[in-house]
Design a protein around this motif. Structure first.
Motif, mmCIF file in Angstrom:
data_model
loop_
_atom_site.group_PDB
_atom_site.id
_atom_site.type_symbol
_atom_site.label_atom_id
_atom_site.label_comp_id
_atom_site.label_asym_id
_atom_site.label_seq_id
_atom_site.Cartn_x
_atom_site.Cartn_y
_atom_site.Cartn_z
ATOM 1 N N PHE A 4 0.839 -1.193 0.000
ATOM 2 C CA PHE A 4 0.000 0.000 0.000
ATOM 3 C C PHE A 4 0.876 1.245 0.000
ATOM 4 C CE2 PHE A 4 0.554 -1.562 4.308
ATOM 5 C CZ PHE A 4 1.006 -0.446 5.003
ATOM 6 N N GLN A 5 0.256 2.371 -0.317
ATOM 7 C CA GLN A 5 0.967 3.644 -0.414
ATOM 8 C C GLN A 5 0.673 4.514 0.791
ATOM 9 O OE1 GLN A 5 0.086 5.829 -3.972
ATOM 10 N NE2 GLN A 5 1.039 7.695 -3.219
ATOM 11 N N LEU A 6 1.735 5.103 1.334
ATOM 12 C CA LEU A 6 1.647 6.146 2.365
ATOM 13 C C LEU A 6 2.524 7.286 1.888
ATOM 14 C CD1 LEU A 6 2.066 4.076 5.661
ATOM 15 C CD2 LEU A 6 -0.043 5.054 4.757
ATOM 16 N N GLY A 7 1.919 8.416 1.563
ATOM 17 C CA GLY A 7 2.699 9.509 0.992
ATOM 18 C C GLY A 7 3.253 9.081 -0.353
ATOM 19 N N SER A 8 4.554 9.242 -0.545
ATOM 20 C CA SER A 8 5.165 8.891 -1.833
ATOM 21 C C SER A 8 5.848 7.523 -1.803
ATOM 22 C CB SER A 8 6.186 9.965 -2.215
ATOM 23 O OG SER A 8 7.199 10.030 -1.229
ATOM 24 N N GLU A 9 5.759 6.809 -0.695
ATOM 25 C CA GLU A 9 6.460 5.539 -0.547
ATOM 26 C C GLU A 9 5.507 4.341 -0.521
ATOM 27 O OE1 GLU A 9 9.776 5.440 -0.607
ATOM 28 O OE2 GLU A 9 9.903 7.611 -0.637
ATOM 29 N N THR A 10 6.062 3.166 -0.818
ATOM 30 C CA THR A 10 5.305 1.916 -0.763
ATOM 31 C C THR A 10 5.698 1.155 0.496
ATOM 32 O OG1 THR A 10 5.261 1.809 -3.177
ATOM 33 C CG2 THR A 10 4.760 -0.222 -1.986
ATOM 34 N N TYR A 11 4.688 0.681 1.201
ATOM 35 C CA TYR A 11 4.867 -0.097 2.427
ATOM 36 C C TYR A 11 4.096 -1.398 2.275
ATOM 37 C CZ TYR A 11 6.617 4.228 4.433
ATOM 38 O OH TYR A 11 7.349 5.357 4.676
ATOM 39 N N CYS A 12 4.320 -2.315 3.197
ATOM 40 C CA CYS A 12 3.554 -3.556 3.169
ATOM 41 C C CYS A 12 3.408 -4.120 4.577
ATOM 42 C CB CYS A 12 4.193 -4.582 2.239
ATOM 43 S SG CYS A 12 5.780 -5.242 2.796
ATOM 44 N N GLU A 37 -6.923 -7.757 21.312
ATOM 45 C CA GLU A 37 -7.997 -8.109 20.387
ATOM 46 C C GLU A 37 -8.859 -6.907 19.988
ATOM 47 O OE1 GLU A 37 -10.159 -11.658 21.240
ATOM 48 O OE2 GLU A 37 -8.330 -12.825 21.520
ATOM 49 N N ALA A 38 -8.226 -5.746 19.906
ATOM 50 C CA ALA A 38 -8.930 -4.532 19.504
ATOM 51 C C ALA A 38 -9.130 -4.528 17.985
ATOM 52 C CB ALA A 38 -8.139 -3.297 19.931
ATOM 53 N N ALA A 39 -10.275 -4.042 17.560
ATOM 54 C CA ALA A 39 -10.560 -3.894 16.130
ATOM 55 C C ALA A 39 -9.907 -2.597 15.661
ATOM 56 C CB ALA A 39 -12.059 -3.865 15.895
ATOM 57 N N THR A 40 -8.930 -2.723 14.758
ATOM 58 C CA THR A 40 -8.213 -1.547 14.269
ATOM 59 C C THR A 40 -8.041 -1.611 12.760
ATOM 60 O OG1 THR A 40 -6.050 -2.591 14.601
ATOM 61 C CG2 THR A 40 -6.864 -1.222 16.396
ATOM 62 N N GLY A 41 -7.836 -0.438 12.195
ATOM 63 C CA GLY A 41 -7.561 -0.322 10.775
ATOM 64 C C GLY A 41 -6.593 0.814 10.536
ATOM 65 N N TRP A 42 -5.884 0.746 9.429
ATOM 66 C CA TRP A 42 -4.944 1.803 9.044
ATOM 67 C C TRP A 42 -5.489 2.543 7.840
ATOM 68 C CZ3 TRP A 42 0.785 -0.215 9.019
ATOM 69 C CH2 TRP A 42 1.221 -0.372 10.331
ATOM 70 N N LEU A 43 -5.429 3.856 7.916
ATOM 71 C CA LEU A 43 -5.816 4.742 6.836
ATOM 72 C C LEU A 43 -4.636 4.844 5.872
ATOM 73 C CD1 LEU A 43 -8.332 6.458 6.335
ATOM 74 C CD2 LEU A 43 -7.271 8.270 7.654
ATOM 75 N N VAL A 44 -4.813 4.385 4.626
ATOM 76 C CA VAL A 44 -3.722 4.407 3.645
ATOM 77 C C VAL A 44 -4.177 5.169 2.398
ATOM 78 C CG1 VAL A 44 -2.754 2.240 4.507
ATOM 79 C CG2 VAL A 44 -4.325 2.184 2.572
ATOM 80 N N ASP A 45 -3.197 5.663 1.652
ATOM 81 C CA ASP A 45 -3.519 6.437 0.453
ATOM 82 C C ASP A 45 -4.110 5.551 -0.632
ATOM 83 O OD1 ASP A 45 -2.457 8.486 1.911
ATOM 84 O OD2 ASP A 45 -0.626 8.666 0.732
ATOM 85 N N GLU A 46 -3.493 4.404 -0.852
ATOM 86 C CA GLU A 46 -3.934 3.491 -1.895
ATOM 87 C C GLU A 46 -3.468 2.090 -1.552
ATOM 88 O OE1 GLU A 46 -6.207 2.470 -4.497
ATOM 89 O OE2 GLU A 46 -5.876 4.611 -4.740
ATOM 90 N N VAL A 47 -4.249 1.093 -1.943
ATOM 91 C CA VAL A 47 -3.859 -0.305 -1.773
ATOM 92 C C VAL A 47 -3.470 -0.818 -3.147
ATOM 93 C CG1 VAL A 47 -4.641 -2.618 -1.158
ATOM 94 C CG2 VAL A 47 -5.366 -0.658 0.215
ATOM 95 N N TYR A 48 -2.309 -1.460 -3.245
ATOM 96 C CA TYR A 48 -1.825 -1.917 -4.534
ATOM 97 C C TYR A 48 -2.158 -3.380 -4.818
ATOM 98 C CZ TYR A 48 0.928 2.385 -4.813
ATOM 99 O OH TYR A 48 1.327 3.685 -4.851
ATOM 100 N N GLN A 49 -1.519 -4.292 -4.103
ATOM 101 C CA GLN A 49 -1.641 -5.703 -4.452
ATOM 102 C C GLN A 49 -1.124 -6.577 -3.324
ATOM 103 O OE1 GLN A 49 0.896 -6.215 -7.862
ATOM 104 N NE2 GLN A 49 2.599 -5.155 -6.895
ATOM 105 N N VAL A 50 -1.441 -7.860 -3.435
ATOM 106 C CA VAL A 50 -0.845 -8.869 -2.563
ATOM 107 C C VAL A 50 0.271 -9.520 -3.369
ATOM 108 C CG1 VAL A 50 -1.213 -11.051 -1.346
ATOM 109 C CG2 VAL A 50 -2.983 -9.277 -1.288
#
Length: 157
Positions: free
Chosen positions: A29-37, A104-117
């Protein structure tokens, strides 16, 4: 029949098992101008960013909460959490499996874009540049680019 004559392919089968064990699937996925996973084992689903309810006195990295199938889910901004440049509009939310977290908290991350698995060989993963940061699992070199592998469990600690 002799025991050692049962399966002449036993050594090959073990090599194949080791080869499979040396790979992991990650969600890029994308955060800013970089790709993370993150390891796909942590991900339960991906949803579009919807209406978030602000939580008073929450840590600065908590964007708010949302109702996701009847469960209140905390939405975290990993850019704030990981001190990443704020460029880019966050459009998607990666929802994590609550069973993978100690509380066991329900959490999610806000990301710019999701690319692929992507399937990644552990041979392509380099050690993190900062040994003291448990949030970074490693750096993956792929197609001339670097992908930062983040541990969602350690990033929130």
């Amino acid at each position: 029949m002799r025991q050692d004559a049962i399966s002449p392919n036993t050594a090959e089968e073990h090599e194949d098992e080791e080869e499979v064990a040396a790979e992991v699937q990650v969600l890029e996925f994308q955060l800013g101008s970089e790709t993370y996973c993150v390891d796909i084992e942590y991900v339960s689903e991906i949803v579009d960013k919807g209406q978030l309810t602000t939580v008073p006195n929450a840590p600065s990295y908590v964007e708010g909460v949302m109702d996701l199938r009847g469960r209140t889910t905390s939405i975290i901004n990993p850019k704030s959490l990981l001190n990443i440049d704020e460029a880019g509009e966050s459009k998607r939310i990666v929802i994590f499996d609550p069973g993978k977290f100690e509380d066991e908290a329900a959490t999610g991350w806000l990301v710019d874009e999701v690319y692929q698995v992507v399937r990644v060989s552990m041979n392509d993963v380099e050690e993190p540049p900062l040994e003291k940061d448990d949030a970074i699992e490693g750096v993956i070199k792929r197609d001339g680019e670097l992908v930062i592998w983040i541990s969602p469990v350690h990033a929130i600690e």
